[in-house]
Design a protein around this motif. Structure first.
Motif, PDB file in Angstrom:
ATOM      1  N   SER A 146       7.297   9.651   1.479  1.00 61.26           N
ATOM      2  CA  SER A 146       6.013   8.813   0.955  1.00 61.26           C
ATOM      3  C   SER A 146       6.115   7.922   1.953  1.00 61.26           C
ATOM      4  O   SER A 146       7.260   7.437   2.816  1.00 61.26           O
ATOM      5  N   LYS A 147       5.041   6.727   2.240  1.00 62.62           N
ATOM      6  CA  LYS A 147       4.971   5.785   3.144  1.00 62.62           C
ATOM      7  C   LYS A 147       4.472   4.415   2.137  1.00 62.62           C
ATOM      8  O   LYS A 147       3.824   4.546   1.237  1.00 62.62           O
ATOM      9  N   TYR A 148       5.044   3.526   2.764  1.00 60.23           N
ATOM     10  CA  TYR A 148       4.505   2.171   2.265  1.00 60.23           C
ATOM     11  C   TYR A 148       4.414   1.263   3.186  1.00 60.23           C
ATOM     12  O   TYR A 148       5.021   1.221   4.289  1.00 60.23           O
ATOM     13  N   GLU A 149       3.352   0.459   3.196  1.00 66.94           N
ATOM     14  CA  GLU A 149       2.879  -0.477   4.103  1.00 66.94           C
ATOM     15  C   GLU A 149       2.686  -2.128   3.414  1.00 66.94           C
ATOM     16  O   GLU A 149       2.130  -1.991   2.162  1.00 66.94           O
ATOM     17  N   LYS A 150       3.097  -2.996   4.203  1.00 65.90           N
ATOM     18  CA  LYS A 150       2.775  -4.329   3.517  1.00 65.90           C
ATOM     19  C   LYS A 150       2.627  -5.423   4.787  1.00 65.90           C
ATOM     20  O   LYS A 150       3.123  -5.284   5.720  1.00 65.90           O
ATOM     21  N   ILE A 151       1.416  -6.102   4.854  1.00 61.38           N
ATOM     22  CA  ILE A 151       1.045  -6.988   5.630  1.00 61.38           C
ATOM     23  C   ILE A 151       1.596  -8.398   5.335  1.00 61.38           C
ATOM     24  O   ILE A 151       1.659  -8.978   4.101  1.00 61.38           O
ATOM     25  N   GLN A 197       0.910  -1.072  -0.119  1.00 60.58           N
ATOM     26  CA  GLN A 197      -0.021  -0.235  -0.097  1.00 60.58           C
ATOM     27  C   GLN A 197       0.907   1.311  -0.105  1.00 60.58           C
ATOM     28  O   GLN A 197       1.562   1.330   0.904  1.00 60.58           O
ATOM     29  N   PHE A 198       0.695   2.098  -0.880  1.00 52.91           N
ATOM     30  CA  PHE A 198       1.657   3.340  -1.384  1.00 52.91           C
ATOM     31  C   PHE A 198       0.739   4.374  -0.887  1.00 52.91           C
ATOM     32  O   PHE A 198      -0.275   4.664  -1.559  1.00 52.91           O
ATOM     33  N   TYR A 199       1.269   5.394  -0.064  1.00 51.30           N
ATOM     34  CA  TYR A 199       0.568   6.434   0.503  1.00 51.30           C
ATOM     35  C   TYR A 199       1.467   7.531  -0.208  1.00 51.30           C
ATOM     36  O   TYR A 199       2.738   7.683   0.152  1.00 51.30           O
ATOM     37  N   PRO A 200       1.152   8.462  -0.923  1.00 50.09           N
ATOM     38  CA  PRO A 200       1.952   9.448  -2.038  1.00 50.09           C
ATOM     39  C   PRO A 200       2.918  10.383  -0.767  1.00 50.09           C
ATOM     40  O   PRO A 200       3.866  11.007  -1.215  1.00 50.09           O
ATOM     41  N   SER A 201       2.194  10.746   0.248  1.00 50.46           N
ATOM     42  CA  SER A 201       2.687  11.343   1.497  1.00 50.46           C
ATOM     43  C   SER A 201       2.485  10.882   2.766  1.00 50.46           C
ATOM     44  O   SER A 201       1.343  10.073   2.910  1.00 50.46           O
ATOM     45  N   VAL A 202       3.089  11.024   3.850  1.00 50.75           N
ATOM     46  CA  VAL A 202       2.839  10.524   5.094  1.00 50.75           C
ATOM     47  C   VAL A 202       1.604  10.978   5.784  1.00 50.75           C
ATOM     48  O   VAL A 202       0.947  10.212   6.658  1.00 50.75           O
ATOM     49  N   GLU A 203       0.991  12.060   5.312  1.00 44.45           N
ATOM     50  CA  GLU A 203      -0.290  12.485   5.733  1.00 44.45           C
ATOM     51  C   GLU A 203      -1.446  12.186   4.788  1.00 44.45           C
ATOM     52  O   GLU A 203      -2.650  12.204   5.340  1.00 44.45           O
ATOM     53  N   SER A 238      -4.472   5.377  -0.248  1.00 43.87           N
ATOM     54  CA  SER A 238      -3.223   4.699  -0.587  1.00 43.87           C
ATOM     55  C   SER A 238      -3.738   3.884  -1.879  1.00 43.87           C
ATOM     56  O   SER A 238      -4.946   3.695  -2.211  1.00 43.87           O
ATOM     57  N   PHE A 239      -2.850   3.376  -2.613  1.00 37.16           N
ATOM     58  CA  PHE A 239      -2.510   2.647  -3.928  1.00 37.16           C
ATOM     59  C   PHE A 239      -1.968   1.440  -3.764  1.00 37.16           C
ATOM     60  O   PHE A 239      -0.887   1.364  -3.348  1.00 37.16           O
TER      61      PHE A 239
END
Length: 783
Positions: free
Chosen positions: A46-51, A10-16, A20-21
């Motif tokens: 930017s922020k990336y998240e993965k489960i 999950q990509f968040y273009p900014s931390v705020e 997400s995409f």
């Protein structure tokens, strides 16, 4: 066990951002325009998240999380707990996340990726002549290991000795070593999987040093024999871990009189490469990285590459190992040296670069200076020391643009921008170095003569000739080990550089890897296959005053046979006077009449010779104000042939200059060993067509998506590039592929390119390129 974790981030273009995409790695933090944009668009956090699910079987294991590259500062969190900070966007980093994992549950990996160019770390701190982009732009994976495991294996192989055997040196590092451990070390030939060595060793300490002699073949440019080292760690006779990597047996050394590979002197002939691509920045998957190495080795026919100005993708370096392409790789940076904290990070970058890339036989030199930076002896003693500490088998260099610089490395590496079109081509070694030392030219041309695909023909030809002149000078100087031209391909750059549109047009290829005329200078220096490129469309309007004294061809043929309208005019031979050191010098085609004036117009031999001389002068200087000597020769011809000046002008215009209805067809035949092996036809265009060329048609999902690069060229009925065709195109895909970049593009200098990638599906796919009156397509099979 290794688990690739490139999908479903999950990509968040900014931390705020709350939105997400879902993305796959490699990933750029923005979709890059081709040109004419502000570099601020990728400078953000930017922020990336993965489960990930941590199976209960992972408990009591070591869980190692690796990112191959994150631009440029990465903060890593597991389940919202901060676990690691990394401050280099060009090397990989590994984090032990064992203590942060919740077994049998879903665990969240978070990466905060800071791509601001204000970070106090290399290469930042001042202007930079390349864009640095953002995102998790290389792959990521998790290794699940036993508590006692192999953390690293460093192996270096020496070339075959007089006894016919090769020697290797290995350093094996083991974590949590116990007295009941032993290792099994095996070496296999990659080409046929034959085991050439196997032995067990007891282990009593965490670092083991080994050396053995084995029957093996050398790694070199023409025969890049690779071997696979496999180290198995046993504890109580039970397999605990296994490590595999490739290496080669070779001796690579720079001496005062040149570079030697396995005892044989080799002239290093290479180009600099940036790892960037249109639309994606640094984020490009394996196949396209491999294709760049293949282009260098098999299309441009160079034997070396410099990874300017940072370590590059392992996929690219792996391919260099496989095909025998020599590599000079260096620490990140461009001209600027920062404060003590900045320098400390540069020293750490040196350590990481060497540790991560030292098993590659293609790498022959470590770059331990910031490119084109001033001298800083204390700082560079540290970087040089670190490189030697972690790899005592390779030499070091440090790229500078200053003469008589402090020399702390093994090789004096120098950016030589002497050639500006005048007589002096490269600096004399004695004027650059303080003594007779190993010497390598690491850049030339580039900003001295930027060239676009859509520049006029004289400009494009001069660009090619400048590369030929420097290559010739380097080949003829025994004190120069070789050279790297600037550069392989055009690239996006900052506002302080380039042509105002955020592109540096310094490449012998464009951004999509379409060849400019200069590319054929390099391509022709081979005997592997026929090469001939006549650098002209023979269009009068492409030259000042609609005249040209000559055109140039870049070829490896013995000579070129030229015909006009079906009549043989003349044979032209390589220019071994001005380019005597090149394997295959360029050919100047400077006579477009041959015996036409004698055979067809019945002029005397004297008049024919004088008219050719007059035309050569006029093509360069124009018809006005002929010098007295030329005027006298002209008068002699008029009297001898009983002509008026107007009648002579009419004859020459109709039969030589090619105006009006007297349209000419030029046929150039490349002759090799008495046979025509390649032909080019130049005549007015009557048909425009699009030609698509893909680097692969069989795409396969592996650790992540697969990508194909497709070049687009507008050509005439004879397959000649139409450099001034800049028509808009629409890109359409069908089937299980996705387009990278915009759907609407335009040709630039008759060329363009696109990328397509797989999307977790299989089947047949089509890429279609649609112009106003022309369409082309290419097919793919996706598995």
């Amino acid at each position: 066990m290794r688990i690739h974790i490139n999908d479903d981030w999950q990509f968040y273009p900014s931390v705020e951002s709350s939105e997400s995409f879902t993305v796959r790695l490699p990933h750029s933090n923005v979709d890059m325009p081709y040109n004419c944009f502000d570099e601020a668009i990728y400078q953000k956090i930017s922020k990336y998240e993965k489960i990930i699910h941590a199976d209960n079987s992972w408990e009591n294991k070591t869980i190692l999380l690796t990112f191959s590259a994150v631009a440029h500062e990465a903060e890593v969190y597991i389940n919202d707990r901060h676990v690691y900070s990394n401050s280099c966007g060009y090397t990989s980093f590994t984090v032990d996340i064992s203590q942060y994992i919740e077994w049998g549950k879903e665990n969240r990996i978070t990466v905060i990726a800071d791509a601001y160019e204000t970070l106090n770390q290399p290469p930042f701190g001042n202007v930079i002549d390349y864009m640095t982009y953002g995102g998790i732009y290389r792959e990521a994976y998790i290794d699940i290991k036993e508590k006692t495991h192999i953390s690293d294996v460093f192996v270096s192989g020496k070339a075959k000795a007089a006894d016919g055997l090769c020697e290797f040196f290995a350093e094996v590092q083991i974590v949590n070593c116990t007295e009941d451990c032993e290792i099994q070390l095996s070496i296999f030939a990659v080409k046929d999987n034959e085991c050439v060595f196997e032995k067990y060793y007891p282990v009593r300490k965490e670092i083991i040093h080994l050396s053995e002699k084995v029957p093996a073949e050398n790694w070199d440019i023409d025969n890049p024999n690779l071997y696979r080292i496999t180290v198995k760690l046993y504890r109580n006779k039970k397999l605990s871990d296994e490590y595999c990597d490739r290496f080669g047996f070779r001796d690579a050394i720079f001496k005062n009189d040149g570079f030697y590979l396995n005892g044989k002197k080799v002239k290093v002939t290479g180009l600099n490469r940036h790892q960037s691509y249109a639309y994606t920045g640094y984020a490009m998957s394996k196949r396209v990285q491999i294709n760049d190495a293949d282009i260098l080795k098999n299309m441009l026919n160079v034997n070396a590459v410099r990874t300017s100005h940072y370590p590059q993708s392992k996929h690219f370096i792996n391919r260099c190992d496989e095909i025998g392409l020599l590599v000079f790789t260096e620490i990140p940076g461009w001209q600027h040296i920062g404060d003590e904290q900045w320098k400390k990070k540069a020293v750490e970058n040196t350590e990481n670069m060497v540790k991560q890339y030292r098993n590659h036989p293609s790498i022959i030199l470590w770059g331990v200076r910031i490119n084109e930076s001033p001298d800083d002896d204390d700082f560079y003693r540290q970087t040089n020391k670190v490189a030697k500490q972690y790899d005592s088998y390779r030499q070091t260099g440090g790229v500078r643009c200053i003469k008589k610089s402090s020399f702390l490395e093994d090789v004096y590496t120098y950016n030589d921008f002497t050639h500006n079109g005048t007589k002096q081509v490269i600096a004399k070694k004695k004027d650059v170095t303080k003594g007779d030392v190993p010497y390598l030219i690491t850049e030339y041309n580039g900003h001295m003569y930027p060239t676009k695909m859509f520049d006029d023909q004289p400009h494009r030809t001069e660009h090619a000739l400048r590369h030929a002149r420097v290559l010739n000078a380097v080949m003829g100087d025994d004190g120069v080990a070789g050279s790297f031209g600037w550069c392989m391909n055009d690239y996006n750059t900052h506002k302080d550089f380039g042509s105002g549109d955020r592109i540096c047009y310094h490449g012998v290829l464009d951004m999509f890897r379409n060849p400019k005329d200069a590319a054929y200078v390099y391509a022709s220096q081979t005997d592997k296959y026929p090469v001939m490129h006549v650098a002209t469309s023979m269009s009068k309007g492409d030259y000042p005053m609609a005249m040209t004294k000559s055109v140039w061809a870049f070829t490896n043929c013995d000579y070129i046979k030229m015909s006009i309208n079906g009549k043989h005019i003349k044979d032209f031979y390589p220019d071994r006077k001005r380019f005597k050191h090149l394997l295959h010098p360029p050919i100047e085609i400077d006579d477009f009449t041959g015996n036409m004036l004698i055979d067809d117009l019945h002029f005397s031999e004297y008049s024919s010779r004088v008219i050719k001389k007059l035309l050569s002068y006029i093509y360069v200087n124009g018809p006005e104000n002929l010098p007295l000597g030329y005027m006298l020769m002209l008068v002699t011809v008029l009297i001898k042939e009983k002509l008026t000046i107007n009648k002579l002008t009419e004859i020459i215009t109709a039969h030589v200059a090619g105006w009006g209805d007297n349209v000419k067809q030029y046929v150039f035949e490349g002759i090799k060993d008495g046979k025509t092996v390649i032909t080019e036809i130049k005549e007015p265009m009557n048909k425009m067509q699009l030609v698509l060329s893909a680097d692969a048609h069989e795409l396969k999902e592996e650790e992540t998506y697969d990508t194909a690069s497709v070049t687009i060229r507008a050509v005439d009925q004879n397959m000649n590039l139409l450099n001034y065709c800049n028509e808009p195109l629409r890109i359409v895909t069908e089937g299980p592929i996705k387009l990278i970049g915009p759907e609407l593009i335009s040709l630039k200098g008759g060329c363009a390119g696109v990328y397509v990638k797989t999307d977790k599906q299989s089947g047949k796919a089509v890429l279609r390129v649609i112009g106003k009156d022309v369409t082309a397509e290419t097919e793919f099979s996706v598995s």
